[in-house]
Design a protein around this motif. Structure first.
Motif, PDB file in Angstrom:
ATOM      1  N   VAL A  37      29.492  40.103  39.673  1.00  0.00           N
ATOM      2  CA  VAL A  37      30.188  41.391  38.800  1.00  0.00           C
ATOM      3  C   VAL A  37      30.061  42.951  40.045  1.00  0.00           C
ATOM      4  O   VAL A  37      31.622  43.318  40.413  1.00  0.00           O
ATOM      5  CB  VAL A  37      29.507  41.445  37.930  1.00  0.00           C
ATOM      6  N   ILE A  44      36.828  47.143  43.634  1.00  0.00           N
ATOM      7  CA  ILE A  44      37.720  48.105  42.572  1.00  0.00           C
ATOM      8  C   ILE A  44      37.833  49.865  42.745  1.00  0.00           C
ATOM      9  O   ILE A  44      38.574  50.614  43.216  1.00  0.00           O
ATOM     10  CB  ILE A  44      37.213  48.326  40.425  1.00  0.00           C
TER      11      ILE A  44
ATOM     12  N   ILE B 635      30.781  42.142  31.341  1.00  0.00           N
ATOM     13  CA  ILE B 635      31.504  43.373  32.465  1.00  0.00           C
ATOM     14  C   ILE B 635      32.205  42.514  33.378  1.00  0.00           C
ATOM     15  O   ILE B 635      33.209  42.888  33.934  1.00  0.00           O
ATOM     16  CB  ILE B 635      29.707  43.647  32.955  1.00  0.00           C
ATOM     17  N   THR B 636      32.319  41.938  33.746  1.00  0.00           N
ATOM     18  CA  THR B 636      33.234  40.681  34.529  1.00  0.00           C
ATOM     19  C   THR B 636      34.182  40.405  33.973  1.00  0.00           C
ATOM     20  O   THR B 636      35.072  40.930  35.413  1.00  0.00           O
ATOM     21  CB  THR B 636      32.827  38.405  34.380  1.00  0.00           C
ATOM     22  N   ALA B 639      35.046  44.104  34.421  1.00  0.00           N
ATOM     23  CA  ALA B 639      35.884  44.101  36.135  1.00  0.00           C
ATOM     24  C   ALA B 639      37.041  43.585  36.667  1.00  0.00           C
ATOM     25  O   ALA B 639      37.887  43.981  37.201  1.00  0.00           O
ATOM     26  CB  ALA B 639      34.709  43.775  36.884  1.00  0.00           C
ATOM     27  N   ILE B 640      37.469  42.271  36.201  1.00  0.00           N
ATOM     28  CA  ILE B 640      38.917  41.794  36.014  1.00  0.00           C
ATOM     29  C   ILE B 640      39.849  42.160  36.049  1.00  0.00           C
ATOM     30  O   ILE B 640      40.963  41.829  36.514  1.00  0.00           O
ATOM     31  CB  ILE B 640      38.504  39.758  35.626  1.00  0.00           C
ATOM     32  N   THR B 642      40.513  45.282  34.633  1.00  0.00           N
ATOM     33  CA  THR B 642      40.353  46.866  35.841  1.00  0.00           C
ATOM     34  C   THR B 642      41.987  45.815  36.578  1.00  0.00           C
ATOM     35  O   THR B 642      42.321  46.839  37.203  1.00  0.00           O
ATOM     36  CB  THR B 642      39.664  47.024  35.866  1.00  0.00           C
ATOM     37  N   LEU B 643      40.850  45.579  37.310  1.00  0.00           N
ATOM     38  CA  LEU B 643      41.662  44.952  39.256  1.00  0.00           C
ATOM     39  C   LEU B 643      43.081  44.189  38.375  1.00  0.00           C
ATOM     40  O   LEU B 643      43.857  44.874  39.404  1.00  0.00           O
ATOM     41  CB  LEU B 643      41.241  43.652  39.496  1.00  0.00           C
ATOM     42  N   ILE B 646      45.510  47.000  37.787  1.00  0.00           N
ATOM     43  CA  ILE B 646      45.098  48.197  38.953  1.00  0.00           C
ATOM     44  C   ILE B 646      46.861  46.715  39.525  1.00  0.00           C
ATOM     45  O   ILE B 646      47.840  47.555  40.984  1.00  0.00           O
ATOM     46  CB  ILE B 646      44.499  48.068  39.926  1.00  0.00           C
TER      47      ILE B 646
END
Lengths: 137, 758
Positions: A37, A44, B635-636, B639-640, B642-643, B646
């Motif tokens: 993470v 990010i 949480i992982t 993040a994934i 979000t990426l 983007i």
């Protein structure tokens, strides 16, 4: 995609997110978080910055290609797994721990270095893939 | 013996470099390598005991020189000597001469290893090496498409046979417990089981492909695309004899098998008759010789098939006779080709004026081939008739008569006809060096000498006869007295000469064979090969069509099929809808968000909006993870997601405007597939919840996490400690994936840059 707000915010977000990613990395052993993470959050941070300020500017934070982080991370993880065999303390992947807590970091052990390797590798992998795809598009 | 093999390997490596630097006049002297080996095999006594040199399991490097090995080793090195010397002159202007000497040395070493091997696997390795080196030799004229395709065809056929040999060796090892060839016969089970029969069939497949037996014979005439010395070496004396050697070698173990005699005699008979008759229709000298070689191999298989002491003796002697005359005739063909630039017997005549020495060699070789007294061929032919008259006269003798007459006819076509008649114009014939006429003359004279003095080859053949496990060797004699054998022998000669005299070769004759060409095994093979390629192409383009949507659909369809097969096999719905009543308002809110995102993604006309919708769905799922106490997962996922968003935005931003191109039917089909799949997964999840859960693993991890690994976050401890090795492999895979993406896209970028610049 020129947004002055995003651009300004990205400048502040980069160090904050990087700090947050380190925080996630370090707390991983006790609380939710970890190298994977942490690495994603760090990626990010860079991607967001590149998104706001343009790819060229985003990549300039790297004096080298982010892909080089991959072998570094892999090697670090592998060596930390190998260390107990070298010192003769146990089999492959045995956890070795420094007996006293270190300020800020907490307990120091091979698992942390393993996680750090994962962190670096994830940053390298993610940025390599994203930067390459964006360049090609 | 090992040193001889090593010398061949060293020569194979060194000669390609050395030969081009050697003055052309010195190159025939390279024959010292086979000559030295020849002398070595001539002087080394037969050792019945085996030489255990070294062990490299599972291949045991056992070499053994017995009578059979020595007969073949002497042929390989003896004819090798002549071919080396001959080629030094014949190929002196060929750009591939260095390659030629390298590969032919490799070939000679492999062939020697094959006949000396006393281990099935070592024999197999040498077998394959002969196939591979002959591939390069047949394709020596690599600029010619014909030579390349002939080489490929030969490699395909003999390579398939090699695979069969490996299979046979493995089965033999399983059933007899040994790979030692001379121990096979003793260990062979008395009742031939199915396994042994399978091994025998595989060994036959190897022998028949290598020794060009019908219907695998077609690669041999094609292999004549090679320069003549190579044809001489590979296709008269050595490589094609490897299959015959294998049959000889394993006859002791297999000859008692009930299939041995019927199969081998049938295959041999068909091959010799087919090829001998074919030879009558050819007028290219090499083509004639190719078909007579196939016929000779058929004769050998035929006689090995009878497996009586006398037939074995006849076959062994014929190996020697055939090697002598066939090599001589091939070398003569090469010399004639060199002098006149044609091998067409219709255009050649009267060469005895310009090439007297070659004419003598040709005449002698033709007589040796025909089996005229007092040549060794006469003794050989007599033995064949004698062997058949003893047991199988009714079919065998007339068959052999026809084949022998055809072979005699073909031999006269090559050895006599080009030299007879009126002389050719002076300008069309150039002189040939003694390097070109001496080797064939030597072979032909040797055939004559052996006929006068049969005691010279007597010991050689007798020892080989013992080695194949036969007893009762009858000493070779030129004169047997007046008997039935002599009558048949003389009838053959008379018929052959009359046939040659009164049925001259003409141009139309080749046309006859072309009419049946489309039914020939060669045409069948080509058809099979091209249809296999076509099938492969169709098959590939059917499954690898390049449309991502269909790949996904295939995967999903297979999953739907597989899951429903298992799920509905014994289905009783275990889920209940009661828990739905206990949903809290924030759970319901998240669900509503999820559904809204879903509907938006499906119906929005803009790509960017769809991506944003996907992002909303991802975050809603994250929230669900948080509610159900999986913070690490949440949480992982966060993040994934979000990426992903983007990344999509960065890429999609540059794509052209989204246009809906799918028709209504396609949209409906996709919708049905998606709904079925989603419904099935949901059903599966509901069922799984009601399965009794095994908790021992998770309990162990939870209990040991702090005690053993000093961590309180079990998920992370599993990742970096308990299952750390998995993680290590996973991150390796991750880096490989990244390198793959980088490589694929960067290569395309470079190509585009180059195009843009140009």
């Amino acid at each position: 995609m020129k947004s002055i707000i995003l651009k300004a915010a990205a400048g502040f977000l980069l160090p904050l997110l990087l700090l947050f990613s380190l925080f996630l990395l370090l707390r991983g052993h006790y609380l939710p978080g970890g190298g994977f993470v942490g690495g994603l959050v760090a990626s990010i941070a860079f991607v967001l910055h590149a998104f706001a300020g343009g790819m060229k500017k985003g990549q300039k934070y790297f004096p080298f290609h982010p892909g080089f982080l991959m072998p570094v991370g892999l090697l670090l993880a592998f060596l930390s797994a190998l260390l107990p065999m070298v010192t003769g303390d146990g089999a492959f992947m045995t956890g070795l721990w420094y007996p006293h807590p270190v300020p800020v970091i907490g307990m120091l052990g091979t698992a942390l270095f393993f996680d750090l390797g994962v962190y670096l590798l994830v940053v390298g992998v993610t940025l390599t893939i994203i930067f390459t795809i964006v360049e090609a598009a | 013996m090992l040193s001889v093999l090593c010398a061949c390997v060293i020569a194979a490596l060194g000669l390609p470099v050395l030969v081009p630097r050697l003055p052309a006049a010195w190159r025939p002297s390279l024959a010292i390598l086979p000559l030295g080996s020849f002398v070595y095999f001539l002087l080394t006594p037969i050792s019945e005991s085996q030489l255990l040199l070294t062990e490299l399991p599972p291949v045991h490097l056992w070499l053994k020189l017995d009578g059979l090995s020595r007969l073949f080793a002497l042929l390989i090195t003896g004819i090798g000597t002549l071919v080396y010397a001959y080629s030094g002159y014949y190929l002196k202007n060929h750009e591939g001469q260095g390659r030629f000497y390298g590969f032919i040395s490799l070939f000679m070493g492999a062939m020697l290893g094959l006949v000396l091997a006393n281990d099935l696997y070592f024999l197999f390795i040498c077998w394959e090496l002969t196939s591979i080196s002959s591939f390069f030799l047949i394709g020596l004229n690599q600029q010619e498409a014909k030579a390349r395709s002939a080489a490929l065809q030969a490699l395909t056929v003999t390579g398939l046979g090699g695979l069969a040999l490996l299979g046979g060796a493995v089965i033999l090892q399983i059933h007899t417990g040994t790979t030692q060839i001379d121990a096979l016969a003793a260990r062979m089970p008395a009742d031939f089981s199915v396994g042994i029969t399978a091994a025998l069939l595989l060994v036959w497949a190897a022998a028949f492909t290598k020794s060009a037996q019908f219907p695998f014979h077609f690669w041999l005439p094609g292999a004549m695309a090679a320069p003549t010395p190579i044809s001489t070496y590979l296709h008269s004396a050595t490589m094609v004899k490897a299959g015959v050697y294998l049959l000889f070698r394993l006859s002791a173990a297999f000859a008692a098998h009930p299939w041995w005699t019927p199969v081998l005699t049938t295959v041999g008979a068909v091959t010799m008759l087919y090829a001998a008759l074919h030879a009558l229709f050819r007028h290219d000298m090499k083509s004639i010789l190719a078909y007579t070689t196939i016929a000779a191999l058929g004769i050998l298989v035929f006689f090995i098939g009878w497996a009586s002491p006398l037939s074995m003796q006849a076959a062994l002697l014929f190996v020697l006779v055939h090697a002598l005359y066939k090599a001589a005739l091939f070398l003569i063909t090469g010399a004639v080709d060199h002098a006149t630039h044609t091998r067409n017997v219709l255009r050649l005549h009267g060469l005895r004026k310009q090439l007297p020495a070659l004419a003598v060699a040709g005449g002698l070789a033709a007589l040796l081939n025909g089996g005229f007294p007092p040549f060794l061929g006469f003794i050989g032919k007599d033995l064949m008739y004698e062997a058949l008259l003893h047991e199988h006269a009714v079919i065998g003798v007339p068959l052999l008569l026809v084949v022998n007459v055809a072979l005699l006819y073909a031999g006269l076509q090559v050895g006599y006809r080009p030299f007879a008649g009126s002389a050719m114009p002076e300008g069309e014939v150039s002189k040939v060096s003694f390097w070109l006429w001496l080797p064939p003359l030597l072979l032909a004279v040797l055939g004559l000498l052996f006929g006068f003095l049969p005691q010279m080859p007597n010991a050689l053949i007798a020892a080989a006869h013992v080695a194949v496990g036969s007893s009762g060797f009858a000493p070779l004699q030129l004169w047997h007295g007046f008997n039935e054998v002599l009558a048949w022998s003389l009838a053959t000669l008379l018929a052959g000469v009359l046939f040659f005299r009164f049925w001259p070769m003409n141009r139309e004759r080749l046309g006859w064979t072309e009419k049946v060409e489309m039914f020939s095994p060669a045409a069948l093979f080509t058809w099979l090969a091209s249809s296999l390629q076509l099938f492969a192409r169709r098959y590939t383009s059917f499954f690898q069509h390049g449309y991502l949507r269909y790949y996904v659909m295939t995967v999903v369809a297979v999953l739907i099929g597989g899951i429903s097969l298992l799920l509905f096999d014994d289905f009783a719905f275990k889920g209940s809808f009661e828990p739905l009543l206990e949903l809290t308002f924030y759970e319901l809110g998240t669900l509503a968000m999820l559904l809204a995102g879903l509907v938006f993604v499906v119906f929005t006309p803009s790509r960017l909006a769809a991506v944003a919708g996907l992002g909303v769905m991802g975050f809603a799922i994250c929230l669900l993870f948080v509610f159900y106490s999986a913070p690490d997962l949440a949480i992982t996922q966060f993040a994934i997601d979000t990426l992903t968003v983007i990344l999509f935005v960065l890429v999609l931003y540059k794509l052209p405007r989204y246009i809906r191109v799918s028709s209504m039917a396609v949209v409906l089909r996709d919708g049905v597939v998606s709904l079925v799949f989603g419904g099935l997964i949901a059903l599966l999840a509901l069922q799984v919840i009601h399965q009794p859960l095994q908790r021992s693993v998770s309990t162990f991890y939870a209990a040991q996490s702090y005690v053993a690994a000093k961590g309180k976050n079990v998920v992370n401890v599993i990742l970096v400690d308990f299952r750390g090795a998995d993680t290590l492999v996973e991150i390796t895979v991750l880096s490989i994936a990244a390198l793959g993406v980088y490589g694929l896209l960067k290569l395309r970028l470079r190509a585009e840059e180059r195009r843009n610049r140009a």
